[in-house]
Design an enzyme around this catalytic site. Sequence first.
Site: not given
Ligand code: NAD
Length: 497
Positions: A190, A243-245, A248, A266
């Site tokens: 996704k 994605g974001s903490t 997560g 991650e």
């Molecule tokens: P995000 O957490 O908003 O979204 C990430 C993914 O999760 C997307 O596919 C999104 O559609 C999905 N998502 C969002 N809300 C959701 C929910 N309620 N339930 C299920 N899925 C949901 O993150 P973002 O804005 O896309 O990316 C930025 C974040 O990613 C930053 O915090 C960054 O640090 C992190 N990141 C971490 C790494 C790593 O390797 N640690 C690498 C790249 C990015």
Amino acid sequence: MTAASSPWHAKAAKLVFNGDAFIGGRYVKALSGKTFDTLNPATGAVLAQVAEGDQADVERAVACAKQAFERGTWSRMAPAERKRRLLRFADLMQAHAEELALLETLDMGKPIRDSLAVDMPLSIGCMRWYAEAIDKLYDEVAPTAPTAISLVRREPLGVVAAVVPWNFPMLMATWKIAPILASGNSVILKPAEQSSLTAIRIAEFAAAADIPEGVFNVVPGFGETAGRALGLHMDVDCIAFTGSTEVGKYFLQYAAHSNMKRVGLECGGKSPNIILADAPDLDAAATSAAWGIFYNQGEVCNAGSRLIIEAAVKEQVLEKVITVGRGMRVGDPLDPATDIGAMVDAGQMKRVLQYIDAGKAEGARLRLGGEQRVIGEGCFIEPTVFDNVNNSMKIAQEEIFGPVLATIEVKDVDEAIKVGNDTIYGLAAGVWTRDINKAFRVSSALRAGVVWVNCFDHGDISSPFGGFKQSGSGRDKSLHAFDKYTDVKATWINLGA
Ligand code: NAD
């Protein structure tokens, strides 16, 4: 070359966009028929309509993925044959690397130079590395008494959902799908709603590489619907999330409220980059620090967003950082001379500008940038440097995910370690010193999954990547990634009978 004369504009004009989901070996519309617009953040123009996958599409994809897993055409295939097909998948990505790079840049705003030179080679290299690894891994035989043999074997988990972000759409996806597929699982990818196009495009290559239908699926859609449905699904055996903490943590809840699926996380970061007075080359350290925060518009999980400098050299280092930042070219991502492209969307741009306001309001001293760079309808922000930051300020504690650097002065190495660790995150850190003992002491004391010594943001697919603390759990890259996508089975064979 001017932006207008960049050949990439002409190439972009010829692109054909596909926004469909890929389920059970073919492209399909969302069952609801709904789509959403995906925009080019550099211009505000609509690029394509993307299928808005939701619960019903997730049901369909999970059913296909589960059937494929149980059929065993992939999960029980000889590793050497899985390798052959994954290498073919990688070859097809390579053959279309320019197109994929262009899609990536148009969809999320990063400079074409970086998509071509960084994102695509690393993504393709990642596919190849896991393909090559899988027929070289041996299982174990436990050192039991001679009356028994215990075979300790790794087995694939089943259906793995990879939910990924928009900052490195292809690379973050391949860090997941390559080891997931190599170890025999089925996958549902996704992509983030801001950047679905490369994930959708490569599905065709998976099919052409004879990855059996149902093994590789792509369900685009929003997090709160498609992402949540994957997290809560009883037949999804593992979530591979980047994605974001904040999100997560939702996945941990989804797992708890459903089938206790494995969750690999991650997540975010607020990485300290510590420059000590005895750094071997202060200019090199400062240049690296500037790129360590401004690269990819600062939309990097391990960005060195807190620059911690020993007082004796602070001004010298900071001036160089500012000079490097000032020299960076902000603008058209399709211009190969661009250093900083567009923020992924207007929402992210607004969020970053609010953090800049918060930094000013809390009394940090703005030394560079701090404004939107207005170029048409695009989402651009100037490289921004704050000085006199206190580590308790919002801009030092929260992940901004934009080109904003917080500079913190410390009196000595002990204070640098203390400040470096004073964060909920633990993804990465850097330390610059010519003293090997100090380098080892600091890198041991820093609570982070990766610590760079006399460099920043270096890496290799063979080296694990992931977080301590609220930056997550589990590792991407390296053979450690297989730990997330396999279960260990001990088969005890009694020889005494
Ligand atoms: P995000 O957490 O908003 O979204 C990430 C993914 O999760 C997307 O596919 C999104 O559609 C999905 N998502 C969002 N809300 C959701 C929910 N309620 N339930 C299920 N899925 C949901 O993150 P973002 O804005 O896309 O990316 C930025 C974040 O990613 C930053 O915090 C960054 O640090 C992190 N990141 C971490 C790494 C790593 O390797 N640690 C690498 C790249 C990015």
